[in-house]
Motif scaffolding. Structure first.
Motif, PDB file in Angstrom:
ATOM      1  N   HIS A 164      25.900 -26.549   4.410  1.00 52.83           N
ATOM      2  CA  HIS A 164      27.346 -26.460   4.597  1.00 52.83           C
ATOM      3  C   HIS A 164      28.061 -25.959   3.346  1.00 52.83           C
ATOM      4  O   HIS A 164      28.441 -24.805   3.276  1.00 52.83           O
TER       5      HIS A 164
ATOM      6  N   HIS B 266      37.060 -28.934  -1.142  1.00 57.57           N
ATOM      7  CA  HIS B 266      35.923 -28.478  -0.347  1.00 57.57           C
ATOM      8  C   HIS B 266      35.880 -26.956  -0.376  1.00 57.57           C
ATOM      9  O   HIS B 266      36.909 -26.310  -0.165  1.00 57.57           O
TER      10      HIS B 266
ATOM     11  N   HIS C  36      32.988 -23.358   0.344  1.00 57.83           N
ATOM     12  CA  HIS C  36      31.662 -22.836   0.694  1.00 57.83           C
ATOM     13  C   HIS C  36      31.277 -21.818  -0.375  1.00 57.83           C
ATOM     14  O   HIS C  36      30.760 -20.750  -0.048  1.00 57.83           O
TER      15      HIS C  36
ATOM     16  N   ASP D  16      39.051 -30.560   7.933  1.00 56.87           N
ATOM     17  CA  ASP D  16      38.243 -31.436   7.075  1.00 56.87           C
ATOM     18  C   ASP D  16      38.999 -32.695   6.648  1.00 56.87           C
ATOM     19  O   ASP D  16      38.494 -33.467   5.818  1.00 56.87           O
TER      20      ASP D  16
HETATM   21 ZN   LIG Z   1      33.278 -26.504   5.308  1.00 56.12          ZN
END
Ligand SMILES: [Zn+2]
Length: 232
Positions: A168, A103, A105, A84
């Motif tokens: 995402h 970031h 999830h 990323d």
């Molecule tokens: Zn991701």
């Protein structure tokens, strides 16, 4: 101390800080396996510190983190940077005010992203921290600037420090990496609460003028003293 020494010391400090912040992602159950990442900008430099790709959280050390330039090119480190990194680098290039990015999830926030639905501003905590609903960004594939562009464009239309990238997960930003991690933790917490509230009815929204008042107060009055901000 030379400028080079000073930059070196800053990078060492950021390696420690970013490594320690990754432990919050597991502590607050925001990630599984090797998913998720935190980065910090090296102030005044064309550089960022970020998690290496595919390394287990338990194996992360300050020395294992990598340094890249703001185009994701490796400057320092034995491992590949997070996949990323291009998205983080894009955000740093286009948002000079951003010093840290996270970031995840995380489950509840990503459930909202899976539906492409913003988290409505139904809690004072959402008004305080995000200044309104937590917006949804576009569906974007990894590999070019699409994710970074989607984050920057979505956040430009909002006061929120977090964006739910469609299908995402969460990207959160802050003036520092610590602030970004706080936003990611808060995002998951409010995603969960509003989700639970929804199970037995429709959450009521806070009036726009009250959202403004809450946001101004939290960001400015509490913002005078970050310690107080964390004690509320
Ligand atoms: Zn991701």
């Amino acid at each position: 101390m030379t400028v080079v020494d000073e930059v070196r010391r800053t990078i060492e400090r950021l390696r420690e800080e970013v490594c320690a912040l990754h432990a919050h992602l597991t502590r607050y159950d925001l990630v599984v396996w090797t998913a998720g990442n935190v980065s910090a900008r090296v102030p005044g430099e064309d550089a960022l510190v970020i998690k290496p790709s595919g390394v287990a959280y338990d194996d992360l050390t300050p020395a294992s983190l990598v340094v890249t330039d703001l185009h994701g090119r490796l400057l320092e480190g034995d491992l590949f940077p997070s996949s990323d990194t291009a998205a983080h680098a894009y955000v740093y290039r286009h948002r000079p005010d951003v010093g840290g990015i996270v970031h995840t999830h995380s489950t509840y926030a990503t459930a909202w992203a899976a539906r492409g639905e913003p988290i409505p501003c139904a809690l004072t905590m959402i008004a305080d921290e995000f200044g309104g609903e937590i917006p949804v960004g576009p569906f974007a594939l990894i590999g070019d600037d699409a994710i970074g562009r989607g984050i920057v464009e979505t956040l430009a239309r909002s006061r929120s420090r977090a964006v739910l990238m469609r299908n995402h997960g969460v990207f959160a930003v802050g003036a520092t990496a610590t602030e970004a991690v706080k936003a990611a933790v808060m995002c998951e917490d409010v995603a969960r609460t509003v989700h639970i509230s929804r199970q037995v009815g429709e959450p009521t929204l806070i009036a726009a003028e009250d959202v403004d008042r809450l946001y101004e107060r939290y960001q400015n009055v509490y913002g005078q003293d970050p310690r107080e901000r964390d004690h509320r």
